[in-house]
Design a protein around this motif. Structure first.
Motif, short mmCIF file in Angstrom:
data_model
loop_
_atom_site.label_atom_id
_atom_site.label_comp_id
_atom_site.label_asym_id
_atom_site.label_seq_id
_atom_site.Cartn_x
_atom_site.Cartn_y
_atom_site.Cartn_z
N GLU A 72 28.18 6.28 -17.52
CA GLU A 72 26.83 6.71 -17.87
C GLU A 72 25.78 5.70 -17.39
O GLU A 72 26.11 4.65 -16.85
N GLU A 126 23.43 3.62 -18.75
CA GLU A 126 23.26 2.25 -19.24
C GLU A 126 24.35 1.32 -18.71
O GLU A 126 24.06 0.22 -18.24
N ALA A 127 25.61 1.82 -18.74
CA ALA A 127 26.72 1.00 -18.24
C ALA A 127 26.58 0.76 -16.74
O ALA A 127 26.85 -0.34 -16.25
N GLY A 172 35.39 15.13 -8.26
CA GLY A 172 34.86 16.46 -8.60
C GLY A 172 34.78 16.73 -10.09
O GLY A 172 33.77 17.22 -10.60
N MET A 173 35.84 16.40 -10.80
CA MET A 173 35.86 16.66 -12.24
C MET A 173 34.80 15.82 -12.97
O MET A 173 34.05 16.31 -13.80
N MET A 174 34.72 14.54 -12.61
CA MET A 174 33.78 13.65 -13.30
C MET A 174 32.33 14.02 -12.98
O MET A 174 31.43 13.85 -13.81
N GLU A 175 32.10 14.56 -11.78
CA GLU A 175 30.75 14.95 -11.41
C GLU A 175 30.21 16.00 -12.38
O GLU A 175 29.02 16.04 -12.68
N MET A 176 31.13 16.83 -12.88
CA MET A 176 30.74 17.88 -13.83
C MET A 176 30.37 17.29 -15.19
O MET A 176 29.63 17.86 -15.96
N VAL A 177 30.94 16.13 -15.48
CA VAL A 177 30.83 15.54 -16.81
C VAL A 177 29.63 14.59 -16.92
O VAL A 177 28.98 14.50 -17.94
N GLN A 235 40.36 12.17 -12.93
CA GLN A 235 40.96 13.49 -12.68
C GLN A 235 42.49 13.40 -12.64
O GLN A 235 43.18 14.24 -13.21
N ARG A 275 31.98 27.43 -16.20
CA ARG A 275 31.22 26.19 -16.30
C ARG A 275 30.21 26.24 -17.46
O ARG A 275 29.99 25.26 -18.16
#
Lengths: 96, 508
Positions: free
Chosen positions: A18, A20-21, A71-76, B343, B405
């Motif tokens: 995120e 701040e980190a 890809g997965m983290m981009e969504m989060v 992932q 989504r």
């Protein structure tokens, strides 16, 4: 590494979860460790620093590899918050 | 047949003076910056026992309220305490520091723990009112004069303080061996004592005959041993002795924060294989992690929330036909070759085992990953750890086409929950929901839940690998050894049928 290769030749890429980190890590390799906890306390390296999810870096990575690894983290992640924080740190402290 | 989650216990022990004297953030500060403003200010940030009992995440951990009820209380939770909350909940209890110190002495087999005479007498008086400590009082020793404690302190003992006043000490157990220093002995005794109180609560909750417990696995994070075997181990058997498990053996399982999940997978396999009938997985907590983020908390005007030592114990038994089953046929693990991107990690821990079971991510009603209390982690800049995990799992479901989504936020609410466990490493790792999960499954509210533990192996400098493991707990299929039909019974039934048939042929 900055000493070995010259600070102008080093780019730091972060993967923090995120804003701040990301900001703390970016400040550590530019202005110096803001938490005064590690070896970069008071050391201003001024390195170029980006988050892996920033467009500047994403555009350099093979799209399939990026999708598989990030890809997965981009969504989060809150990409806007991270980009704002990173740009702020770069504009203040990056020397190169 | 699969083993079952027979019973669960959770405990917290309030240790405000150990925050100051044994927490690694504070002990480090005392070495590098002994005159720091932080060390002067920390005592002012500590909470009294009542506030710790009234703190909603703590109540949730011991079963005094559900995670859903906690979610309804506005954050910050430290500003919205529950007046008149009880120190005892349906899963366990919150213990005050004075009882902990007495329990340290009860757990000490080498006369290393000294308590001042008046303090020891008062502690014993209070413990006599405790439903489980009372049985251990015979192991407590008489108090000593303050001068004796001061002499031990001059010889390297670690002080035990109450409200800043010296009331006892833990002596070093060897003149030069660092592994038996007073600091290490205190750390290990606190881990042992908080495991013991969890074991005693487990006996109470389960009603099991203690002699029927065959095996205890300790999955905490301390190393027990001396200079020749620094991590020699068997905290498990040491704790089982105090808890009165006379028929049990024990061994330790270490895997950083992932250890509880590894231990439950191991225990379930031991029971399923028939090696043991009743296995207890237990862990006491960590003094080093007390006040770990205290600097950030004080800087932001937050109390020092990391003021409790955690503990838990889980009874894993032969299938009884009713308790939820651990699906040993397909557990998740992060392998050496899995890769470390988020992932790759979530795939290895969540979808690989579900694929083997023929289940989708959305077939898991509740996920229990790292359940750290966000009241603690957010002011420390670490975000909301459980929420991040639920988002990652949901995002993988989107990538696999199991979720739209637009449904991601709803997935987080429906399949996740708020974090409520203290930041004690292994303590928040997957297992905090096991008690509620067991109840939710048995009440028919959910079918199955997945428990996920992760570990940061790099901290020990032996590898850069990440680690993690997971298992699924599901509603019991309803078939138990007691409920099934034996070969002998089948023979009897056939014989009766043949006799009846013969009689009918005979025209009777």
């Amino acid at each position: 590494m900055a000493e070995q290769y010259g600070p102008e030749n080093v780019v730091v890429i972060l993967g923090a979860a995120e804003g701040e980190a990301s900001g703390i890590a970016a400040e550590t390799v530019t202005a110096g460790d803001p938490t005064f906890a590690g070896p970069l306390t008071g050391v201003s390296l001024g390195l170029k620093v980006y988050h892996i999810c920033e467009e500047e870096i994403k555009g350099l990575v093979d799209a399939d590899v990026y999708e598989e690894q990030v890809g997965m983290m981009e969504m989060v992640l809150d990409l806007g918050e991270i980009a704002t924080e990173m740009q702020s740190i770069r504009s203040q402290f990056t020397k190169f | 047949m699969n083993a079952v989650i027979k019973s669960v216990a959770y405990t917290l022990t309030h240790a405000p003076d150990l925050v100051v004297h044994a927490g690694s953030t504070q002990t480090t500060e005392r070495i590098v910056n002994p005159e720091s403003d932080y060390l002067k200010a920390i005592t002012g940030g500590l909470r009294p026992f009542e506030d710790v009992v009234n703190y909603a995440p703590n109540q949730t951990y011991i079963g005094g309220m559900t995670p859903a009820q906690l979610a309804e209380i506005p954050m910050p939770w430290y500003e919205n305490g529950l007046p008149q909350a009880s120190r005892f909940g349906k899963f366990g209890e919150i213990m005050p520091q004075q009882e902990l110190y007495l329990l340290l002495q009860i757990c000490d087999s080498f006369d290393l723990v000294l308590l001042e005479t008046d303090y020891a007498a008062k502690a014993a008086e209070e413990a006599a009112k405790h439903p489980m400590l009372v049985e251990l009082l015979a192991r407590a020793k008489a108090g000593v004069e303050t001068a004796v404690i001061e002499a031990a302190m001059a010889d390297g003992a670690e002080g035990l303080y109450q409200d800043g006043k010296l009331v006892g000490c833990v002596k070093k157990a060897h003149s030069i061996d660092e592994n038996l220093s007073a600091h290490v002995i205190l750390e290990n005794l606190v881990s042992k004592a908080t495991s013991v109180i969890s074991l005693l609560n487990l006996v109470k909750n389960s009603g099991i005959n203690r002699a029927d417990i065959d095996m205890v696995i300790d999955c905490s994070e301390e190393a027990v041993g001396d200079m020749n075997q620094r991590g020699g181990g068997n905290m498990a058997k040491a704790s089982a002795e105090i808890a009165g498990f006379t028929g049990a053996t024990g061994s330790d399982l270490r895997a950083f924060c992932a250890a509880p999940v590894h231990a439950i997978i191991t225990a379930a396999a031991m029971v399923k294989s028939g090696t043991y009938k009743n296995v207890v997985v237990t862990a006491g907590g960590s003094t080093a992690k007390l006040g770990m983020n205290g600097k950030d908390h004080l800087k932001k005007g937050v109390p020092v929330l990391e003021d409790v030592v955690g503990g838990f114990a889980v009874l894993i038994s032969e299938n009884d036909g009713t308790s939820p089953e651990i699906l040993s046929e397909s557990v998740g693990w992060h392998s050496v070759g899995s890769g470390s991107s988020p992932q790759a990690v979530i795939t290895a821990l969540v979808t690989d085992p579900l694929d083997k079971l023929g289940l989708k991510i959305t077939d898991i009603d509740k996920f229990s990953p790292e359940m750290q209390n966000p009241d603690i982690t957010k002011p420390a800049g670490a975000g909301d750890v459980p929420a991040s995990n639920f988002k990652m799992i949901g995002a993988l479901a989107v990538k696999r086409g199991e979720l739209e989504r637009a449904q991601l936020d709803e997935f987080v609410t429906r399949h996740g929950m708020v974090g409520f466990a203290p930041t004690q490493g292994h303590i928040p790792s997957g297992v905090p929901y096991l008690g509620f999960g067991r109840e939710d499954i048995m009440a028919g509210d959910i079918q199955r839940a997945m428990f996920i533990g992760k570990g940061s192996l790099f901290l020990g400098r032996m590898t850069n690998l990440f680690d993690g493991a997971s298992f699924v707990v599901q509603k019991n299929s309803g078939v138990s050894p007691a409920g099934s039909v034996s070969e002998e019974q089948v023979r009897g039934l056939i014989a009766t049928a043949l006799r009846d048939f013969a009689k009918s042929l005979g025209g009777e």
